[in-house]
Design a protein around this motif. Structure first.
Motif, PDB file in Angstrom:
ATOM      1  N   SER A   3      25.155  44.394  33.073  1.00 34.14           N
ATOM      2  CA  SER A   3      25.037  46.010  33.228  1.00 34.14           C
ATOM      3  C   SER A   3      23.411  45.695  33.705  1.00 34.14           C
ATOM      4  CB  SER A   3      24.882  46.703  31.885  1.00 34.14           C
ATOM      5  OG  SER A   3      26.144  46.241  31.156  1.00 34.14           O
ATOM      6  N   ALA A  21      31.803  48.705  38.173  1.00 32.92           N
ATOM      7  CA  ALA A  21      31.757  49.762  37.007  1.00 32.92           C
ATOM      8  C   ALA A  21      31.562  48.779  35.754  1.00 32.92           C
ATOM      9  CB  ALA A  21      33.109  50.453  36.857  1.00 32.92           C
ATOM     10  N   LEU A  22      32.052  47.657  35.613  1.00 37.24           N
ATOM     11  CA  LEU A  22      31.744  46.853  34.250  1.00 37.24           C
ATOM     12  C   LEU A  22      32.213  47.701  33.209  1.00 37.24           C
ATOM     13  CD1 LEU A  22      31.119  43.770  33.520  1.00 37.24           C
ATOM     14  CD2 LEU A  22      28.947  44.837  32.869  1.00 37.24           C
ATOM     15  N   GLY A  51      30.598  50.664  32.073  1.00 41.94           N
ATOM     16  CA  GLY A  51      30.562  52.026  32.095  1.00 41.94           C
ATOM     17  C   GLY A  51      29.084  52.262  32.023  1.00 41.94           C
ATOM     18  N   TYR A  52      27.984  51.274  31.545  1.00 42.06           N
ATOM     19  CA  TYR A  52      26.551  51.477  31.538  1.00 42.06           C
ATOM     20  C   TYR A  52      26.041  52.255  32.559  1.00 42.06           C
ATOM     21  CZ  TYR A  52      21.903  50.568  29.887  1.00 42.06           C
ATOM     22  OH  TYR A  52      20.570  50.555  29.410  1.00 42.06           O
ATOM     23  N   SER A  53      26.255  51.952  33.829  1.00 43.64           N
ATOM     24  CA  SER A  53      25.355  52.498  34.915  1.00 43.64           C
ATOM     25  C   SER A  53      26.270  53.730  35.274  1.00 43.64           C
ATOM     26  CB  SER A  53      25.408  51.685  36.204  1.00 43.64           C
ATOM     27  OG  SER A  53      26.866  51.471  36.590  1.00 43.64           O
ATOM     28  N   LEU A  96      37.020  46.168  40.442  1.00 43.41           N
ATOM     29  CA  LEU A  96      38.301  45.346  40.690  1.00 43.41           C
ATOM     30  C   LEU A  96      39.055  45.128  39.365  1.00 43.41           C
ATOM     31  CD1 LEU A  96      39.179  43.038  42.527  1.00 43.41           C
ATOM     32  CD2 LEU A  96      37.695  41.420  41.553  1.00 43.41           C
ATOM     33  N   PRO A 110      40.306  45.792  44.838  1.00 42.93           N
ATOM     34  CA  PRO A 110      39.081  45.624  45.505  1.00 42.93           C
ATOM     35  C   PRO A 110      38.421  46.659  46.202  1.00 42.93           C
ATOM     36  CG  PRO A 110      40.937  44.139  46.299  1.00 42.93           C
ATOM     37  CD  PRO A 110      41.521  45.301  45.329  1.00 42.93           C
ATOM     38  N   ALA A 111      37.304  46.757  46.158  1.00 46.78           N
ATOM     39  CA  ALA A 111      36.354  47.969  46.411  1.00 46.78           C
ATOM     40  C   ALA A 111      36.528  48.301  48.008  1.00 46.78           C
ATOM     41  CB  ALA A 111      34.894  48.007  46.258  1.00 46.78           C
ATOM     42  N   PHE A 127      26.045  54.091  44.308  1.00 47.96           N
ATOM     43  CA  PHE A 127      25.546  53.123  43.818  1.00 47.96           C
ATOM     44  C   PHE A 127      26.150  51.860  43.929  1.00 47.96           C
ATOM     45  CE2 PHE A 127      24.639  50.679  39.632  1.00 47.96           C
ATOM     46  CZ  PHE A 127      23.399  50.179  40.054  1.00 47.96           C
TER      47      PHE A 127
HETATM   48  N1  SAM Z   1      27.202  48.780  37.471  1.00 51.40           N
HETATM   49  C1  SAM Z   1      27.677  48.042  36.271  1.00 51.40           C
HETATM   50  C2  SAM Z   1      26.490  48.556  35.023  1.00 51.40           C
HETATM   51  O1  SAM Z   1      25.422  48.204  35.489  1.00 51.40           O
HETATM   52  O2  SAM Z   1      26.894  48.948  33.999  1.00 51.40           O
HETATM   53  C3  SAM Z   1      27.731  46.481  36.412  1.00 51.40           C
HETATM   54  C4  SAM Z   1      28.523  46.100  37.270  1.00 51.40           C
HETATM   55  S1  SAM Z   1      28.665  44.361  37.412  1.00 51.40           S
HETATM   56  C5  SAM Z   1      27.249  43.764  38.125  1.00 51.40           C
HETATM   57  C6  SAM Z   1      29.671  43.985  38.832  1.00 51.40           C
HETATM   58  C7  SAM Z   1      31.016  44.565  38.588  1.00 51.40           C
HETATM   59  O3  SAM Z   1      31.659  44.628  39.933  1.00 51.40           O
HETATM   60  C8  SAM Z   1      32.071  44.034  37.709  1.00 51.40           C
HETATM   61  O4  SAM Z   1      32.567  44.663  37.201  1.00 51.40           O
HETATM   62  C9  SAM Z   1      33.149  43.333  38.716  1.00 51.40           C
HETATM   63  O5  SAM Z   1      34.454  43.155  37.989  1.00 51.40           O
HETATM   64  C10 SAM Z   1      33.237  44.229  39.856  1.00 51.40           C
HETATM   65  N2  SAM Z   1      33.506  43.672  41.063  1.00 51.40           N
HETATM   66  C11 SAM Z   1      33.439  42.294  41.582  1.00 51.40           C
HETATM   67  N3  SAM Z   1      33.920  42.274  42.913  1.00 51.40           N
HETATM   68  C12 SAM Z   1      34.531  43.319  42.903  1.00 51.40           C
HETATM   69  C13 SAM Z   1      35.255  43.962  43.914  1.00 51.40           C
HETATM   70  N4  SAM Z   1      35.557  43.067  45.232  1.00 51.40           N
HETATM   71  N5  SAM Z   1      35.738  45.307  44.194  1.00 51.40           N
HETATM   72  C14 SAM Z   1      35.369  46.001  43.067  1.00 51.40           C
HETATM   73  N6  SAM Z   1      34.766  45.573  42.101  1.00 51.40           N
HETATM   74  C15 SAM Z   1      34.342  44.475  41.976  1.00 51.40           C
END
Ligand code: SAM
Length: 214
Positions: A35, A61-62, A64-66, A85, A112-113, A131
């Motif tokens: 996060s 999202a991971l 939900g922290y951010s 994802l 996938p985003a 973000f």
């Molecule tokens: N923003 C979050 C926070 O600070 O609480 C942390 C996010 S973490 C660094 C990265 C996130 O991106 C992970 O939850 C991962 O599953 C997601 N992710 C990775 N590849 C992705 C993709 N292609 N599409 C959507 N999400 C993806």
């Protein structure tokens, strides 16, 4: 950089039981502890609030922290759309946002985003704050979509742009995404439609404003 960040976290962030619970839930669910830092989270809240953004898009999202930090910036009036994802991650993020009181103001799009961004573009939705915090290899693609989806004057943030310091410290072993971040930062800095700066808190966050008239 570590010392500076520890100092900033110490001076400018308070103990936050809700966010600590979020970090705990991420560990309990066997998810990675990646996060944003407390100070980076506070920066998100401040910038959403200062820009008076009401329609926020998060990529990654991971747990939900951010997401909570972004939602705190818009309070009771805004909406967060978050792209993730992993279904399991989005479910935990939704649980945590609900506990924080934002369950009715958040929508998760799972998959996938790049696919979700394509759908958002087709639906002609617009956002005033972004973000980017997902797979680093796609940051430039994400940036281009964000610019297309942006209201004039929108703010775009991207996290981890210092790649753990490996961007500047050549004695450190490079990360998988060090080169991507170098390219990304240069593109952000030179982009004709953006005014940008890199803020070296956490792992580095670029802050860009989409120019109003071109
Ligand atoms: N923003 C979050 C926070 O600070 O609480 C942390 C996010 S973490 C660094 C990265 C996130 O991106 C992970 O939850 C991962 O599953 C997601 N992710 C990775 N590849 C992705 C993709 N292609 N599409 C959507 N999400 C993806």
């Amino acid at each position: 950089m570590k010392q500076v960040n520890e100092y900033i976290d110490f001076i400018f962030t308070n103990k936050d039981p809700l966010l600590e619970e979020v970090l705990e839930s991420i560990k309990e669910n066997g998810m990675p502890s990646i996060s944003v830092s407390p100070s980076s989270g506070k920066l998100l809240t401040l910038l959403v609030s200062i820009s008076q953004a009401k329609n926020v898009l998060e990529i990654g999202a991971l747990g939900g922290y951010s997401g909570i930090c972004l939602a705190r910036g818009f309070g009771v009036e805004g909406k967060l759309t978050s792209l993730e994802l992993e279904e399991k991650y989005a479910n935990l993020a939704y649980t945590n946002l609900s506990k924080a009181g934002y369950g009715n103001q958040v929508e998760y799009k799972i998959g996938p985003a790049l696919q979700s961004l394509e759908e958002l573009r087709d639906s002609e939705q617009k956002f005033d704050f972004f973000f980017i915090d997902a797979d680093k290899e796609n940051y430039l693609n994400y940036l281009n979509y964000c610019i297309e989806l942006a209201e004039p004057g929108a703010v775009i943030l991207a996290d981890n742009v210092l790649a753990g310091g490996t961007i500047v410290d050549h004695n450190m072993p490079a990360k998988r995404y060090t080169e991507f971040m170098k390219t990304f930062n240069k593109s952000v800095a030179e982009h004709i439609k953006l005014e940008s700066l890199l803020i070296p808190i956490g792992d580095g966050i670029t802050v860009s404003r989409v120019k109003k008239e071109m």
